[in-house]
Design a protein around this motif. Structure first.
Motif, PDB file in Angstrom:
ATOM      1  N   VAL A 144      43.215 -10.548  52.070  1.00 36.71           N
ATOM      2  CA  VAL A 144      42.896 -10.364  50.359  1.00 36.71           C
ATOM      3  C   VAL A 144      43.142 -12.528  49.590  1.00 36.71           C
ATOM      4  O   VAL A 144      44.486 -12.682  50.219  1.00 36.71           O
ATOM      5  N   ALA A 156      41.828  -8.198  40.354  1.00 30.02           N
ATOM      6  CA  ALA A 156      41.486  -6.797  39.656  1.00 30.02           C
ATOM      7  C   ALA A 156      41.029  -6.296  39.485  1.00 30.02           C
ATOM      8  O   ALA A 156      40.213  -5.334  39.397  1.00 30.02           O
ATOM      9  N   TYR A 163      40.666  -2.203  45.004  1.00 31.42           N
ATOM     10  CA  TYR A 163      41.516  -2.849  45.619  1.00 31.42           C
ATOM     11  C   TYR A 163      42.854  -1.271  45.603  1.00 31.42           C
ATOM     12  O   TYR A 163      42.831  -0.505  44.803  1.00 31.42           O
ATOM     13  N   GLN A 210      45.310  -2.180  50.712  1.00 30.12           N
ATOM     14  CA  GLN A 210      45.303  -4.131  50.441  1.00 30.12           C
ATOM     15  C   GLN A 210      46.668  -4.675  50.010  1.00 30.12           C
ATOM     16  O   GLN A 210      46.692  -5.300  50.007  1.00 30.12           O
TER      17      GLN A 210
END
Length: 335
Positions: A144, A156, A163, A210
């Motif tokens: 990420v 996001a 995610y 994540q």
């Protein structure tokens, strides 16, 4: 929403440290618990083995075993956001042989999350001692690209549903952060609930999820190895174990969900005799102050407390309404 009476980590520790634990029992209480303990004790942990609560329970159990002269067995009863383990202790014989090591969620947030709990922590359990203030850290998998919490929110927002954020159960701190992110910033982040911190961390390191906010004890080795990246620590001060990681507040995120912290505590069934509760509180305080225990807590990124039953009960009464209001404000719901 900010409230002036927010029970911050610093306020908690200052309040608990203001009074030294009573390390001697009155004569009557000492007579009442003569012969205790005469058999092994059990510490029930509400989550799977390998997480920070489990590690803390085993470290505490070793110290208590040496002081009490009896084995202290750690038993993991995971599931249902801590309900299974908590209910088991609440319904156990109140004789001082079944103890609960609990994080705040099962004795605070669950009162909001579930309309009917099989136990009421306010009446079915009583405090023995607050063992330590656990420090957590918000991390992302190394794949990420975000290097700040603001960057994570933007990522996001640009990729709804891409995610997933792990937690060790409904209503726990990472779940509250995930729900709050969705409510406040309009992002879509999936919630992946696990029965404990250890399986959650395993999936994080492998890239199955994540992000999460987990204990420093569980995550620091992977941070050091570059497998996950630390973005922020909750609370009002930086964590001594990760001094390079800024707080959420330093990055401009000052909502209660990013500052509220409460201790990991030891509890017993409510009708456990006062003399036994005082004896256990005394022994926990002594164990927490032992050099080996202090070293282990430092390695875990935790702040030692080891207060008396009365002090722990007062702290619980102080943070409970704040925790309930916070859970309500995040809009978190059981999966």
């Amino acid at each position: 929403m900010t409230r002036p009476n927010t029970f911050s980590r610093r306020a908690c520790l200052l309040q608990l440290a203001s009074l030294a634990p009573a390390l001697a029992l009155p004569a009557g209480a000492a007579r009442a618990q003569e012969g205790y303990p005469s058999k092994p004790l059990r510490i029930i942990v509400q989550f799977a083995a390998g997480g920070s609560a489990d590690i803390l329970a085993r470290t505490l159990g070793d110290g208590l075993s040496r002081r009490l002269g009896q084995p202290v067995i750690v038993e993991n009863r995971s599931g249902a956001g801590g309900i299974i383990g908590t209910d088991h202790v609440a319904k156990s014989a109140p004789d001082g042989y079944t103890l609960l090591l609990t994080v705040p969620g099962p004795i605070a947030a669950n009162l909001v999350l579930y309309k009917k709990l099989p136990y009421d922590p306010r009446t079915d359990l009583r405090m023995v001692s607050d063992i330590a203030g656990q420090r957590t850290v918000m991390v992302v998998h190394s794949s990420v690209p975000a290097r700040t919490f603001a960057e994570l929110i933007e990522l996001a927002r640009q990729a709804p549903g891409k995610y997933a954020m792990g937690s060790w159960g409904p209503g726990t701190q990472p779940h509250q952060i995930q729900a709050f992110m969705e409510r406040k910033y309009g992002v879509q982040v999936l919630h992946a609930a696990y029965k404990g911190e250890s399986p959650m961390v395993s999936d994080l390191v492998s890239g199955m999820i994540q992000m999460t906010s987990g204990s420093i004890a569980a995550l620091k080795p992977y941070i050091d190895a570059g497998k996950v990246r630390a973005l922020a620590v909750p609370g009002t001060t930086r964590a001594s174990a990760l001094p390079q990681v800024p707080t959420f507040a330093e990055q401009g995120f000052k909502d209660d969900v990013y500052t509220f912290m409460a201790p990991t505590s030891l509890m017993v069934p409510a009708k456990t005799p006062d003399a036994i509760v005082e004896r256990l509180g005394q022994e926990v305080a002594l164990v927490v102050r032992q050099p080996e225990m202090l070293r282990r807590l430092q390695e875990m990124g935790a702040d030692p407390i080891g207060n008396t039953p009365a002090q722990a009960a007062a702290a619980y009464r102080a943070y409970l309404p704040v925790a309930i209001a916070l859970t309500q404000s995040t809009g978190v719901q059981p999966n």
